[in-house]
Design an enzyme around this catalytic site. Structure first.
Site, PDB file in Angstrom:
ATOM      1  CG  ASP A 120      22.044   8.100   9.368  1.00 38.87           C
ATOM      2  OD1 ASP A 120      20.907   7.924   8.906  1.00 38.87           O
ATOM      3  OD2 ASP A 120      22.285   8.913  10.281  1.00 38.87           O
ATOM      4  N   PRO A 132       1.958  -5.651  -2.822  1.00 45.55           N
ATOM      5  CG  PRO A 132       2.507  -6.950  -0.960  1.00 45.55           C
ATOM      6  CD  PRO A 132       3.107  -6.301  -2.168  1.00 45.55           C
ATOM      7  CB  THR A 153      -8.717  -7.342  -4.650  1.00 45.32           C
ATOM      8  OG1 THR A 153      -7.735  -8.317  -4.283  1.00 45.32           O
ATOM      9  CG2 THR A 153     -10.106  -7.909  -4.388  1.00 45.32           C
ATOM     10  CB  THR A 163      -0.514  -2.097  -6.325  1.00 44.97           C
ATOM     11  OG1 THR A 163      -0.608  -3.520  -6.479  1.00 44.97           O
ATOM     12  CG2 THR A 163       0.898  -1.747  -5.856  1.00 44.97           C
ATOM     13  N   GLY A 164      -3.864  -2.469  -5.441  1.00 42.23           N
ATOM     14  CA  GLY A 164      -5.242  -2.425  -5.928  1.00 42.23           C
ATOM     15  C   GLY A 164      -5.606  -3.503  -6.917  1.00 42.23           C
ATOM     16  CD  GLU A 178      17.843  13.972  12.611  1.00 43.69           C
ATOM     17  OE1 GLU A 178      17.680  14.027  11.374  1.00 43.69           O
ATOM     18  OE2 GLU A 178      18.015  12.903  13.218  1.00 43.69           O
ATOM     19  N   GLY A 209       1.451  -7.383  -8.979  1.00 42.28           N
ATOM     20  CA  GLY A 209       1.791  -6.107  -8.371  1.00 42.28           C
ATOM     21  C   GLY A 209       2.122  -6.268  -6.903  1.00 42.28           C
TER      22      GLY A 209
END
Length: 630
Positions: free
Chosen positions: A510, A213, A218, A215-216, A435, A211
């Site tokens: 852009d 870095p 460990t 993402t859980g 903007e 996965g």
């Protein structure tokens, strides 16, 4: 990371030496600065005479008292009370001097003070001797410690957490329902191995967690150990490799030996790509004897697992493309569990998990925050909740409110508001029109994501920001949506040209994004011109979904390259012309909105829609109103 077992604290060796030195200094100063007694000060005023003179005075009974102190004789005159004389004797005794006459009234007394000062005299030598002994002891202990370190150099440095220390459970891991469902079988293997062995099933030896870095990976491995209630050996792949060849392999052997003694248990190797890359220089980074020997030992240990040991190896990586094929085959890492970035529902659950230990206000809308965090991993969401708590603490508030979460999202995704950046009035006007050009064109494009907010408050490197947020997670994109996205990106540049008949550098990012989208349409998605056909151009090396920046090998002719360039150029030109036409048609609304945005600096989608669609008449806020986003 597993909690390491508590180790006894090491006492600094220099404390022993420092204590001896301080003790020596203390007694030396005490000996030098010891206050003199009153009689010492009295004897110091005595008049010096010869020893024969004192002997004569003794015979004539001129002295009331004679005091012998060490090697000095003091005599007190009878005629002048308190007057003293002194002389130095050269080793004669009282009998030799004839001062032992019983008929003489002179009192003769002897005071031997050498014994009193004996301790102070020998103390420096004693402390020096103790210091030498302590130094020799320290030296031999250091040698023994270095030998012990050398002998333990090949020992495993894995952090060990027993079943009581691992408190993470699956309920603490949100947004990974499929991964947790697959790993629940591993938990069942560890709890009830006989159920599977009796039917002939083999317990998987290895589970690879793949996965991006954050993402859980460990956290999920620790939750498996917590659910199974087994010890957890945690080590990073880089901790195996040392400068000496063979040390890594020795540590692998020691790690697996410890795991077998503590089975059932889990061995977790984080960032296994540090040691598990392809051998022989076939992968990235070339050959490396120590790394390859370490990998060979891992392969051997996983092959040599005896049936019934109940030891499962879990590993995590975000670079599965560089791992050795022998490591990935069945019988070693039998399963690969892919952990993707969370979708909308998963992000809501993750945010709920991270609010458990925080004080939040009632009615906090986490779903709105989840909609604003598309593409973020669990670690990013945890960071957002922490930033929101920091914002609330800075305000000295009792709990976290929605405003804190919105500010945290903007700070993490874009950057902190730079109030110190002072723009000129003209720069603010250009930014406002830029903007609003994005906002109007994006609002008019049917396939564009819905508008969320417009701001001309500087954040990070951006002078202003226009947010477009999808209503739901999508996994496919149409050609029309790509074209609308390009058109919206070029809306800012078109607004600058329409209003000022001039262009600035503000649209550089852009243009880069629009050009990349058009190039991907032609080279990757088969959305180019008829001449390009349904062909993918360029060979990518690396895995895009894990955040790698893959290199591109050119596998097409110069003629095709010219056709790709022509398609990109024509697409950008067509969408830019389209954006200009939209803004010319709504020029009055553009000017009306710009006046409001320059005053308020931030505009929500509701305010934009009401003014742009004519549902509400624009009103300029008073100067006293608080309009800037804090």
């Amino acid at each position: 990371m597993a909690t390491p077992l508590r180790q006894p604290p090491r006492r600094p060796q220099w404390l022993f030496t420092a204590f001896l030195l301080c003790l020596l200094l203390f007694f030396a100063v005490l000996n030098i600065t010891a206050p003199q007694r009153a009689d010492d000060r009295k004897f110091s005023d005595a008049k010096e005479v010869s020893l024969s003179e004192i002997t004569r005075g003794y015979d004539a009974e001129e002295y009331a008292e004679i005091i012998v102190r060490d090697n000095t004789v003091y005599a007190t005159l009878r005629s002048d009370t308190g007057s003293l004389v002194q002389a130095y004797k050269a080793g004669e005794s009282i009998a030799d001097l004839g001062w032992n006459d019983s008929d003489n009234d002179t009192v003769v007394s002897i005071e031997n003070r050498e014994s009193t000062h004996m301790f102070y005299a020998i103390l420096p030598d004693l402390l020096f001797f103790l210091l030498i002994i302590g130094g020799i002891f320290w030296l031999f202990r250091g040698i023994a410690r270095s030998q012990s370190t050398a002998l333990s150099f090949g020992k495993s440095r894995a952090r060990i957490a027993d079943a009581r220390q691992v408190r993470t459970r699956f309920k603490d891991v949100a947004g990974m329902d499929e991964a947790k469902e697959e790993l629940e079988e591993v938990v069942d293997f560890l709890k009830n191995p006989k159920k599977y062995m009796n039917i002939g099933a083999k317990i998987p030896k290895g589970v690879l967690l793949v996965g991006a870095p954050g993402t859980g990976k460990t956290l999920l491995a620790r939750a498996v150990a917590g659910e199974a209630g087994v010890p957890f050996f945690s080590i990073a792949g880089s901790e195996f490799v040392e400068m000496f060849v063979g040390v890594g392999a020795s540590r692998v052997r020691d790690l697996f030996a410890k795991a077998k003694r503590n089975s059932p248990c889990i061995i977790f190797i984080d960032e296994i790509d540090a040691v598990g890359r392809q051998r022989g220089g076939a992968g990235f980074g070339g050959g490396h004897d120590e790394r390859e020997q370490t990998l060979n030992q891992i392969l051997t240990e996983m092959d040599g697992f005896e049936q019934g040991t109940n030891v499962i190896v879990m590993a995590a990586t975000n670079r599965p493309d560089v791992l050795d094929r022998a490591l990935m085959r069945p019988g070693r890492f039998d399963r690969s569990v892919f952990i993707d970035k969370p979708d909308l529902e998963a992000r809501v659950k993750i945010l709920e998990v991270h609010t458990r230990n925080k004080k939040i206000a009632k009615g906090l809308n986490l779903r709105d925050i989840a909609k604003q965090t598309v593409g973020l991993a669990g670690a990013d969401l945890e960071n957002i909740m922490n930033e929101a708590a920091i914002n609330a603490a800075k305000r000295k508030a009792k709990n976290i409110v929605q405003k804190d979460l919105v500010e945290a999202v903007e700070k993490v995704t874009i950057g902190m508001a730079k109030k110190s950046r002072k723009l000129t009035q003209k720069e603010k006007e250009i930014t406002a029109y830029h903007e609003l050009g994005h906002a109007i064109v994006g609002h008019l494009c049917p396939e564009s994501d819905p508008l969320h907010k417009i701001s001309i408050v500087s954040r990070g490197a951006a002078l202003g920001v226009t947010w477009f947020l999808p209503e739901e997670d999508t996994f496919t994109t149409s050609k029309t949506k790509f074209l609308d996205e390009i058109c919206g990106l070029l809306g800012g540049r078109a607004a600058e040209e329409l209003i000022y008949n001039e262009i600035t550098t503000g649209a550089s990012n852009d243009i880069e994004k629009a050009s990349q989208i058009a190039r991907d349409m032609a080279m990757r998605y088969g959305m180019g011109s008829h001449d390009l056909g349904l062909v993918a151009y360029g060979e990518r090396q690396g895995t895009v979904f894990l955040g790698a920046d893959p290199s591109m090998n050119r596998n097409y002719s110069e003629e095709k390259a010219q056709q790709i360039d022509a398609f990109v150029e024509n697409t950008i030109s067509e969408q830019y012309t389209r954006a200009l036409e939209m803004l010319r048609k709504h020029r009055a609304k553009l000017d009306e909105l710009a006046v409001i945005l320059l005053k308020k600096e931030t505009m929500t989608v509701e305010e934009f829609t009401e003014i742009f669609e004519g549902k509400k008449k624009a009103s300029v806020p008073k100067e006293s109103e608080e309009t800037a986003v804090e």
